[in-house]
Design an enzyme around this catalytic site. Structure first.
Site, PDB file in Angstrom:
ATOM      1  N   ARG A 173     -33.450  12.755  63.360  1.00 14.35           N
ATOM      2  CA  ARG A 173     -32.186  13.710  63.383  1.00 14.35           C
ATOM      3  C   ARG A 173     -30.738  13.017  63.688  1.00 14.35           C
ATOM      4  O   ARG A 173     -29.710  13.518  63.655  1.00 14.35           O
ATOM      5  CB  ARG A 173     -32.511  14.742  64.477  1.00 14.35           C
ATOM      6  CG  ARG A 173     -33.746  15.691  64.025  1.00 14.35           C
ATOM      7  CD  ARG A 173     -33.578  17.201  64.957  1.00 14.35           C
ATOM      8  NE  ARG A 173     -33.559  16.805  66.228  1.00 14.35           N
ATOM      9  CZ  ARG A 173     -34.802  16.779  67.071  1.00 14.35           C
ATOM     10  NH1 ARG A 173     -35.993  17.006  66.578  1.00 14.35           N
ATOM     11  NH2 ARG A 173     -34.617  16.621  68.239  1.00 14.35           N
ATOM     12  N   ARG A 177     -23.748   6.201  60.651  1.00 12.31           N
ATOM     13  CA  ARG A 177     -22.706   6.208  59.671  1.00 12.31           C
ATOM     14  C   ARG A 177     -22.126   4.834  59.459  1.00 12.31           C
ATOM     15  O   ARG A 177     -21.775   3.983  60.725  1.00 12.31           O
ATOM     16  CB  ARG A 177     -21.615   7.183  60.015  1.00 12.31           C
ATOM     17  CG  ARG A 177     -22.339   8.484  60.063  1.00 12.31           C
ATOM     18  CD  ARG A 177     -21.348   9.509  60.127  1.00 12.31           C
ATOM     19  NE  ARG A 177     -22.166  10.906  60.661  1.00 12.31           N
ATOM     20  CZ  ARG A 177     -21.585  11.801  61.221  1.00 12.31           C
ATOM     21  NH1 ARG A 177     -20.751  11.718  61.952  1.00 12.31           N
ATOM     22  NH2 ARG A 177     -22.165  12.886  61.153  1.00 12.31           N
ATOM     23  N   ARG A 249     -39.340  20.800  78.878  1.00 12.78           N
ATOM     24  CA  ARG A 249     -37.941  20.148  79.780  1.00 12.78           C
ATOM     25  C   ARG A 249     -36.993  21.161  80.180  1.00 12.78           C
ATOM     26  O   ARG A 249     -37.041  22.118  79.331  1.00 12.78           O
ATOM     27  CB  ARG A 249     -37.440  19.043  79.211  1.00 12.78           C
ATOM     28  CG  ARG A 249     -38.255  17.724  78.702  1.00 12.78           C
ATOM     29  CD  ARG A 249     -39.237  17.140  79.956  1.00 12.78           C
ATOM     30  NE  ARG A 249     -38.165  16.100  80.503  1.00 12.78           N
ATOM     31  CZ  ARG A 249     -38.145  15.659  81.628  1.00 12.78           C
ATOM     32  NH1 ARG A 249     -39.330  15.680  81.946  1.00 12.78           N
ATOM     33  NH2 ARG A 249     -37.160  14.761  82.142  1.00 12.78           N
ATOM     34  N   ARG A 279     -25.459  13.466  80.754  1.00 15.35           N
ATOM     35  CA  ARG A 279     -24.040  13.592  80.228  1.00 15.35           C
ATOM     36  C   ARG A 279     -23.437  14.585  81.013  1.00 15.35           C
ATOM     37  O   ARG A 279     -23.929  15.098  81.975  1.00 15.35           O
ATOM     38  CB  ARG A 279     -24.180  14.313  78.881  1.00 15.35           C
ATOM     39  CG  ARG A 279     -24.624  15.705  78.960  1.00 15.35           C
ATOM     40  CD  ARG A 279     -24.966  16.214  77.242  1.00 15.35           C
ATOM     41  NE  ARG A 279     -25.319  17.491  77.235  1.00 15.35           N
ATOM     42  CZ  ARG A 279     -25.330  18.310  76.275  1.00 15.35           C
ATOM     43  NH1 ARG A 279     -25.008  17.736  74.918  1.00 15.35           N
ATOM     44  NH2 ARG A 279     -25.799  19.594  76.149  1.00 15.35           N
ATOM     45  N   GLU A 300     -25.507  17.118  83.770  1.00 21.85           N
ATOM     46  CA  GLU A 300     -26.617  17.656  83.382  1.00 21.85           C
ATOM     47  C   GLU A 300     -27.822  16.666  83.835  1.00 21.85           C
ATOM     48  O   GLU A 300     -27.864  15.492  83.532  1.00 21.85           O
ATOM     49  CB  GLU A 300     -26.819  17.555  81.851  1.00 21.85           C
ATOM     50  CG  GLU A 300     -25.926  18.820  81.423  1.00 21.85           C
ATOM     51  CD  GLU A 300     -26.244  19.208  79.814  1.00 21.85           C
ATOM     52  OE1 GLU A 300     -27.008  18.734  79.141  1.00 21.85           O
ATOM     53  OE2 GLU A 300     -25.248  19.849  79.185  1.00 21.85           O
ATOM     54  N   TYR A 348     -37.933  23.695  69.007  1.00 23.29           N
ATOM     55  CA  TYR A 348     -36.524  23.650  69.208  1.00 23.29           C
ATOM     56  C   TYR A 348     -35.841  24.081  67.991  1.00 23.29           C
ATOM     57  O   TYR A 348     -36.112  23.774  66.807  1.00 23.29           O
ATOM     58  CB  TYR A 348     -36.184  22.101  69.394  1.00 23.29           C
ATOM     59  CG  TYR A 348     -34.688  22.052  69.735  1.00 23.29           C
ATOM     60  CD1 TYR A 348     -34.228  22.316  70.882  1.00 23.29           C
ATOM     61  CD2 TYR A 348     -33.828  21.875  68.655  1.00 23.29           C
ATOM     62  CE1 TYR A 348     -32.942  22.186  71.246  1.00 23.29           C
ATOM     63  CE2 TYR A 348     -32.522  21.748  68.866  1.00 23.29           C
ATOM     64  CZ  TYR A 348     -32.005  21.935  70.245  1.00 23.29           C
ATOM     65  OH  TYR A 348     -30.725  21.838  70.604  1.00 23.29           O
ATOM     66  N   ASP A 350     -31.884  25.313  66.459  1.00 22.30           N
ATOM     67  CA  ASP A 350     -30.483  25.334  66.708  1.00 22.30           C
ATOM     68  C   ASP A 350     -30.217  27.008  66.321  1.00 22.30           C
ATOM     69  O   ASP A 350     -31.063  27.928  65.802  1.00 22.30           O
ATOM     70  CB  ASP A 350     -29.778  24.673  65.498  1.00 22.30           C
ATOM     71  CG  ASP A 350     -29.727  23.033  65.940  1.00 22.30           C
ATOM     72  OD1 ASP A 350     -29.809  22.847  67.119  1.00 22.30           O
ATOM     73  OD2 ASP A 350     -29.696  22.266  64.933  1.00 22.30           O
TER      74      ASP A 350
END
Length: 383
Positions: A173, A177, A249, A279, A300, A348, A350
């Site tokens: 995922r 680039r 988690r 983060r 986090e 999971y 979105d």
């Protein structure tokens, strides 16, 4: 007219409930929390005025035009691009790994074709033909140096295990680039709700046929009072964890405030294992159209989910998939309930996918009602 119960006032329960209410049915929505919106709940910080993503940042992105039109019907979405930064090795880089990251990290000035050749021929481990693990996938994609700087430590902290124990699919995922595009997502439609996600969900649930009951703990013996239940809680929780608990988690947040601008971006990743958090998120940057003198930030920390914690990320490794299979078999034998959403299907998801599946579930369910046939336990298979 049917009488239906939504367990959970997150996106799944709200969207399905609204669709059934508009079709002329009576809907009750219960949630154990004091607010709607589930984990995408947002609220104004009373001291700074910053719109805070209470359970961690949620950034809306999709290629699904119907879903984009759906959310915009209940809340205006303003432009937002997720541009993540990463601190590692004493420097700050741009993520996802792009041409700027590559040139900065290796001290080069490569053009796109030169960077591609450099990564493919000099960095990537081409001896790995069929990557099976996260580590192998990263080594095959970007090579050891970029893997260890940006992926290895972050992944160990996020998942609590070595990347060699995780499937390659997790890394598939993450894009690489060979241009200077630092927009984290590829999707056509990207944005943030002007007044937050909770305001949007409140409007979805604002219908005369919908009765919302917050701070209400659901128990399975209540199901008999309804024609059908849509359950978006943990799949194993419906069965009182009788076969054991599915692994998740969870996240702990260390909230702090400051004057001015703390880090200059919404998300700063920390890839080194020596930094205990994954983060720092600075929430005023999620609403770039607003101006605030103060700032609200979250560090986090990821860890294993214990009973009583909020489950965030399903682990879905070998042991969990075996247990999931057993719970799916139990669920398919259950009467009068369909399992929906991230927790109900142990996947999971979105936000856009959650809404798409909720719309499809509601439409599919009404088809069963009209035909007089039994609705399935899963409109989307968890396995």
């Amino acid at each position: 007219m049917g009488k239906y119960l939504m367990v959970g006032a997150g996106l799944s329960g709200a969207v399905i409930g609204r669709h059934l209410a508009e079709a002329g049915h009576e809907v009750t929505v219960v949630d154990s929390r004091s607010h709607v919106g589930g984990n995408c709940h947002t609220e104004r910080d009373p001291d700074t005025g910053v719109m805070v993503h209470v359970y961690g940042p949620h950034i809306f992105h999709t290629d699904d035009e119907e879903v984009w039109e759906y959310v915009n019907a209940y809340e205006r979405f303003l432009p937002y691009r997720n541009r993540v930064k990463a601190t590692t090795g004493g420097a700050v880089y741009s993520l996802p790994v792009n041409l700027h990251t590559i040139n900065q990290f290796f001290g080069k000035t490569l053009r796109p074709d030169e960077a591609r050749d450099f990564i493919v021929n000099e960095q990537a481990d081409t001896s790995i033909d069929d990557p099976q693990t996260f580590e192998e996938q990263a080594m095959r994609f970007v090579g050891r140096d970029l893997y260890e700087a940006f992926f290895k430590g972050y992944t160990m902290k996020q998942w609590g295990c070595h990347p060699s124990e995780l499937p390659a699919s997790i890394l598939k995922r993450l894009p690489v680039r060979f241009n200077y595009d630092d927009n984290y997502f590829f999707h056509r439609f990207q944005g943030m709700p002007e007044h937050g996600y909770t305001a949007m969900v409140e409007r979805i649930l604002d219908h005369p046929a919908i009765d919302v009951r917050l701070q209400t703990v659901f128990s399975r013996n209540q199901a008999g009072a309804y024609d059908h239940v849509f359950y978006s809680g943990p799949l194993d929780g419906w069965f009182d964890y009788e076969l054991g608990r599915l692994g998740y988690r969870t996240l702990d947040f260390e909230r702090f405030t400051c004057d001015g601008d703390y880090q200059g971006c919404a998300v700063m990743n920390y890839g080194e294992v020596g930094v205990p958090y994954t983060r720092i998120t600075e929430h005023k940057h999620f609403a770039p159209w607003e101006n605030h003198a103060g700032s609200v930030c979250y560090r986090e920390f990821s860890r294993a989910c214990d009973p009583g914690d909020i489950p965030y990320y399903p682990i879905r490794q070998v042991a969990e998939k075996a247990l999931l299979q057993d719970y799916v078999a139990l669920a398919e034998g259950a009467e009068g309930v369909s399992f929906v959403g991230r927790l109900g299907t142990y996947r999971y998801l979105d936000m856009d996918v959650t809404i798409r599946e909720a719309l499809d579930t509601a439409r599919g369910f009404l088809g069963h009602v009209q035909a007089g046939t039994r609705p399935p336990a899963f409109f989307v298979a968890p396995l």
